[in-house]
Design a protein around this motif. Structure first.
Motif, PDB file in Angstrom:
ATOM      1  N   LEU A  66     -33.599 -26.134  -9.140  1.00 15.82           N
ATOM      2  CA  LEU A  66     -32.439 -26.054 -10.031  1.00 15.82           C
ATOM      3  C   LEU A  66     -32.840 -25.562 -11.410  1.00 15.82           C
ATOM      4  O   LEU A  66     -32.205 -24.657 -11.980  1.00 15.82           O
ATOM      5  N   LEU A  67     -33.901 -26.140 -11.960  1.00 16.15           N
ATOM      6  CA  LEU A  67     -34.357 -25.759 -13.293  1.00 16.15           C
ATOM      7  C   LEU A  67     -34.886 -24.326 -13.334  1.00 16.15           C
ATOM      8  O   LEU A  67     -34.679 -23.595 -14.306  1.00 16.15           O
ATOM      9  N   GLU A  68     -35.543 -23.917 -12.263  1.00 17.86           N
ATOM     10  CA  GLU A  68     -36.044 -22.546 -12.193  1.00 17.86           C
ATOM     11  C   GLU A  68     -34.891 -21.549 -12.200  1.00 17.86           C
ATOM     12  O   GLU A  68     -34.967 -20.479 -12.808  1.00 17.86           O
ATOM     13  N   PRO A  92     -25.343 -13.857  -8.789  1.00 16.02           N
ATOM     14  CA  PRO A  92     -25.620 -15.169  -9.383  1.00 16.02           C
ATOM     15  C   PRO A  92     -26.855 -15.854  -8.835  1.00 16.02           C
ATOM     16  O   PRO A  92     -27.166 -15.763  -7.649  1.00 16.02           O
ATOM     17  N   VAL A  93     -27.550 -16.530  -9.712  1.00 18.14           N
ATOM     18  CA  VAL A  93     -28.715 -17.331  -9.369  1.00 18.14           C
ATOM     19  C   VAL A  93     -28.473 -18.788  -9.765  1.00 18.14           C
ATOM     20  O   VAL A  93     -28.635 -19.699  -8.966  1.00 18.14           O
ATOM     21  N   CYS A  94     -28.046 -18.994 -11.007  1.00 18.32           N
ATOM     22  CA  CYS A  94     -27.813 -20.346 -11.502  1.00 18.32           C
ATOM     23  C   CYS A  94     -26.562 -20.979 -10.889  1.00 18.32           C
ATOM     24  O   CYS A  94     -26.583 -22.158 -10.521  1.00 18.32           O
ATOM     25  N   GLN A  95     -25.492 -20.218 -10.774  1.00 22.08           N
ATOM     26  CA  GLN A  95     -24.237 -20.786 -10.259  1.00 22.08           C
ATOM     27  C   GLN A  95     -24.377 -21.396  -8.872  1.00 22.08           C
ATOM     28  O   GLN A  95     -23.949 -22.544  -8.655  1.00 22.08           O
ATOM     29  N   ILE A 129     -26.323 -24.696  -9.065  1.00 24.55           N
ATOM     30  CA  ILE A 129     -25.521 -25.813  -9.566  1.00 24.55           C
ATOM     31  C   ILE A 129     -24.574 -26.324  -8.485  1.00 24.55           C
ATOM     32  O   ILE A 129     -24.429 -27.543  -8.276  1.00 24.55           O
ATOM     33  N   MET A 130     -23.942 -25.415  -7.782  1.00 21.06           N
ATOM     34  CA  MET A 130     -23.022 -25.818  -6.719  1.00 21.06           C
ATOM     35  C   MET A 130     -23.748 -26.559  -5.604  1.00 21.06           C
ATOM     36  O   MET A 130     -23.258 -27.581  -5.094  1.00 21.06           O
ATOM     37  N   VAL A 152     -22.193 -33.756 -13.764  1.00 23.68           N
ATOM     38  CA  VAL A 152     -23.451 -34.506 -13.762  1.00 23.68           C
ATOM     39  C   VAL A 152     -24.637 -33.541 -13.701  1.00 23.68           C
ATOM     40  O   VAL A 152     -25.662 -33.758 -14.360  1.00 23.68           O
ATOM     41  N   VAL A 153     -24.509 -32.477 -12.936  1.00 23.66           N
ATOM     42  CA  VAL A 153     -25.570 -31.475 -12.843  1.00 23.66           C
ATOM     43  C   VAL A 153     -25.786 -30.813 -14.205  1.00 23.66           C
ATOM     44  O   VAL A 153     -26.929 -30.616 -14.650  1.00 23.66           O
ATOM     45  N   TYR A 154     -24.697 -30.465 -14.893  1.00 25.51           N
ATOM     46  CA  TYR A 154     -24.795 -29.891 -16.234  1.00 25.51           C
ATOM     47  C   TYR A 154     -25.504 -30.850 -17.187  1.00 25.51           C
ATOM     48  O   TYR A 154     -26.312 -30.440 -18.028  1.00 25.51           O
TER      49      TYR A 154
END
Length: 477
Positions: A215-217, A231-234, A237-238, A273-275
Motif C-alpha cells: 500500500l505504501l509503495e 492508476p496505481v494508488c487508487q 486503497i480500494m 481508515v486507509v487514508y
C-alpha cells in the motif's frame, strides 16, 4: 483576456487575414511549441466573484494569474463596477472548545490548515468548491485523522471528541479567512473522523489484515500524469478497504451483494481508515499531494454543472445548416446562465460540452451549432467581464494568497479552443479522456482558420491569434 485594443486595431482588416495566412503557412508541416510570457498588464479579473453560484499542463501559454495587483481599470465605465475580489480577509483568534486534545499550532498541521483556509477563502469557496476547496478540505480531514492518532494505535477519532475537533477545525479555518459554510458546501461532517461502520480502526489489526508495504509503495509517490488513467494508488486503497471491511472473501466467492443497501457507505468508511493509515506513515506534504491528485482524478471524470432542459435552444436550432442569428442568440443566452455557476477545469469543460451537445442531439439538433456559433471550451466556465472564460487546470491547484496582491489562482487553456460536438446523442456515455486519441479538438482547416481566427472579434490581440494555431498541438497537461 483584455486584448481589446490590439483587436480593434486589426478588426475587419483583410490585411490581417493575409498576414496570419502567410505566418501560418510555413509552419503547417513543422509545428513547434513555443513558450511566451503573458502580459500581465492586460489581464482582467472575473465577474462578480463575490456572488454565490446559481445552484456548486498548461498549453503553450504561461498560466494567467488572476490577481488585483495586475488588474487594469474596469473596461466598461458605463456599467456598474462589480465587487472587487480577491480581498484581504481579517484574521482573528478563534474560540476553540478546549475539548479536542490536539496541538493545532504544530507546524505541519498548521500549514495544512493555512492551505485549506486559502483554498476555501470567503465567497470564492463556492466558485472553486468542486475543484479546489472541497478536495483540499477532504485531504485535511484525512491528515488530521492520522495526526490525531500519531502517538496511539488508533486510526480514527473517538466519537466523544470527533464533534469538538471538527468544530475547532472549522473555527480555525474561518479565523484564517475560510468560508464558515464549507462543511455544508463540501458535505463533510464530524462523523468522517470516526471510521463509521468499518470494523478495523487500529494499526495492529490493519497491518495484520493488509499488505501495508504494498500500500505504501503504491501511494507514497503518486504520479499526477499517470494516476488518473493508469492508476496505481487508487486500486491499492480500494483493495485495502475491501480487506479490512471483511468483504473481500465474499467478493472472491462471487456472492450476491446487491441487497446490501449500505455497502457503499460501509466501504467508504473503510477507505477513510486507509487514508488515515497513509497519513500516519507519510509526511504532511506527501499525504496532501497524494490525496489531492486522487481527488483530481475523481472530479475530472464528471461535469459539475447543472443543465436545465434546453427546449428553447432545440426549437431555435432544429434545422439550421448555416449560422442563424436566432439559434446563436438562444444558445448564447443558455450558455450565459451556465457561466454563472462555477469555475471548472479544462477536462471538465470537455465533458460538459459533450454532455450538453448530447442533450441537444437527443432533442433533434444534428448540426454542430458550437461551430456555427463559435462556442469554445472556456464558454462553459466563469467569464471575466464577459470577455474571456477561465478554465482551471485539471492538475491539482491552489488558491494563492499574497500579502501585497491578495488571492489569485491559475487559469489554463484560455485560448479559443472549440468545444467538441458529439458524434451522437449517446457519445457522452462512451466518452473517455484516457483514450489514446483523446486530446484537444483537431487543428482547424485553413478555411476554418480564416473564418474563426478572431481578426474580426474584440478581446484578442494579433500575437495571441498567431500563437493560437499552435496550442492545438499540446495536451491538456
Amino acid at each position: 483576456m483584455g486584448f481589446s485594443q490590439d483587436a480593434n486595431f486589426y478588426r475587419g482588416s483583410l490585411c490581417c487575414q493575409l498576414i496570419l495566412f502567410f505566418i501560418w503557412l510555413p509552419t503547417f508541416q513543422y509545428v513547434t511549441a513555443r513558450e511566451i510570457h503573458a502580459d500581465h498588464r492586460r489581464i482582467s479579473t472575473l465577474v462578480e466573484l463575490a456572488k454565490e453560484p446559481a445552484s456548486g499542463e498548461s498549453g503553450l501559454f504561461d498560466p494567467i494569474e488572476i490577481s488585483p495587483a495586475v488588474l487594469p481599470k474596469f473596461p466598461y465605465p458605463t456599467e456598474s463596477l462589480p465587487p472587487m475580489y480577491p480581498t484581504f480577509p481579517t484574521r482573528y483568534e478563534p474560540v476553540l472548545t478546549g475539548k479536542c486534545p490536539v496541538n493545532f499550532s504544530h507546524s505541519g498541521i498548521s500549514s495544512i490548515l493555512d492551505k485549506t483556509a486559502s483554498d476555501c477563502s470567503g465567497p470564492l469557496a463556492a466558485l472553486v468548491g468542486n475543484v479546489i476547496c472541497c478536495p483540499q478540505l477532504s485531504s485535511l480531514i484525512h491528515i488530521f485523522q492520522g495526526y490525531f492518532s500519531m502517538k496511539s494505535d488508533h486510526l480514527v477519532l473517538p466519537n466523544a471528541v470527533a464533534d469538538h475537533c471538527f468544530s475547532d477545525i472549522i473555527s480555525i479555518l474561518a479565523s484564517r479567512g475560510a468560508n464558515s459554510t464549507i462543511p455544508r458546501l463540501c458535505s463533510i461532517k464530524s462523523s468522517n473522523f470516526t471510521g463509521g461502520s468499518c470494523p478495523v480502526k487500529d494499526d495492529s489489526t490493519f497491518e495484520k489484515t493488509v499488505n501495508s508495504s504494498k500500500l505504501l509503495e503504491a501511494c507514497s509517490t503518486v504520479d499526477p500524469l499517470k494516476e488518473c488513467c493508469r492508476p496505481v494508488c487508487q486500486p491499492a486503497i480500494m483493495d485495502a478497504a475491501l480487506q479490512i471491511s471483511g468483504r473481500q472473501m465474499m467478493i472472491n466467492n462471487n456472492e450476491n451483494m446487491a441487497g446490501e443497501v449500505n455497502h457503499t457507505d460501509y466501504l467508504n468508511d473503510c477507505k477513510s481508515v486507509v487514508y488515515s493509515y497513509l497519513s500516519k506513515k507519510l509526511s504532511f506534504e506527501a499525504a496532501n499531494t497524494a490525496f489531492r491528485i486522487l481527488s483530481a482524478c475523481k472530479v475530472n471524470k464528471v461535469c459539475p454543472l447543472t443543465f436545465k432542459e434546453p427546449t428553447e435552444v432545440i426549437n431555435a436550432c432544429w434545422n439550421v445548416a448555416a449560422p442563424s442569428p436566432s439559434c446563436c442568440s438562444s444558445l448564447n443566452t443558455y450558455i450565459t446562465g451556465i457561466q454563472k455557476q462555477m469555475l471548472i477545469t479544462n477536462k471538465q469543460a470537455i465533458i460538459c460540452a459533450t454532455l450538453f451537445g448530447s442533450m441537444l442531439r437527443g432533442g433533434g439538433v444534428m448540426t454542430n451549432i458550437y461551430e456555427l456559433c463559435d462556442v469554445d471550451l472556456k464558454d462553459f466556465s466563469i467569464q471575466a467581464y464577459g470577455q474571456q472564460g477561465c478554465l482551471l487546470r485539471s492538475l491539482p491547484g491552489d488558491v494563492i494568497f499574497d500579502n501585497s496582491s491578495g488571492f489569485s489562482f491559475t487559469c489554463d487553456l484560455s485560448d479559443n479552443i472549440a468545444a467538441p460536438w458529439p458524434s451522437s446523442s449517446s457519445s457522452f456515455a462512451s466518452m473517455s479522456l484516457c483514450a489514446p486519441e483523446m486530446s484537444l479538438p483537431a487543428l482547424p482547416t485553413s478555411s476554418q482558420t480564416l473564418k474563426n481566427n478572431g481578426c474580426n472579434s474584440g478581446g484578442v490581440g494579433l500575437l495571441l491569434l498567431i500563437f493560437s494555431f499552435f496550442i492545438f498541438s499540446t495536451l491538456l497537461y
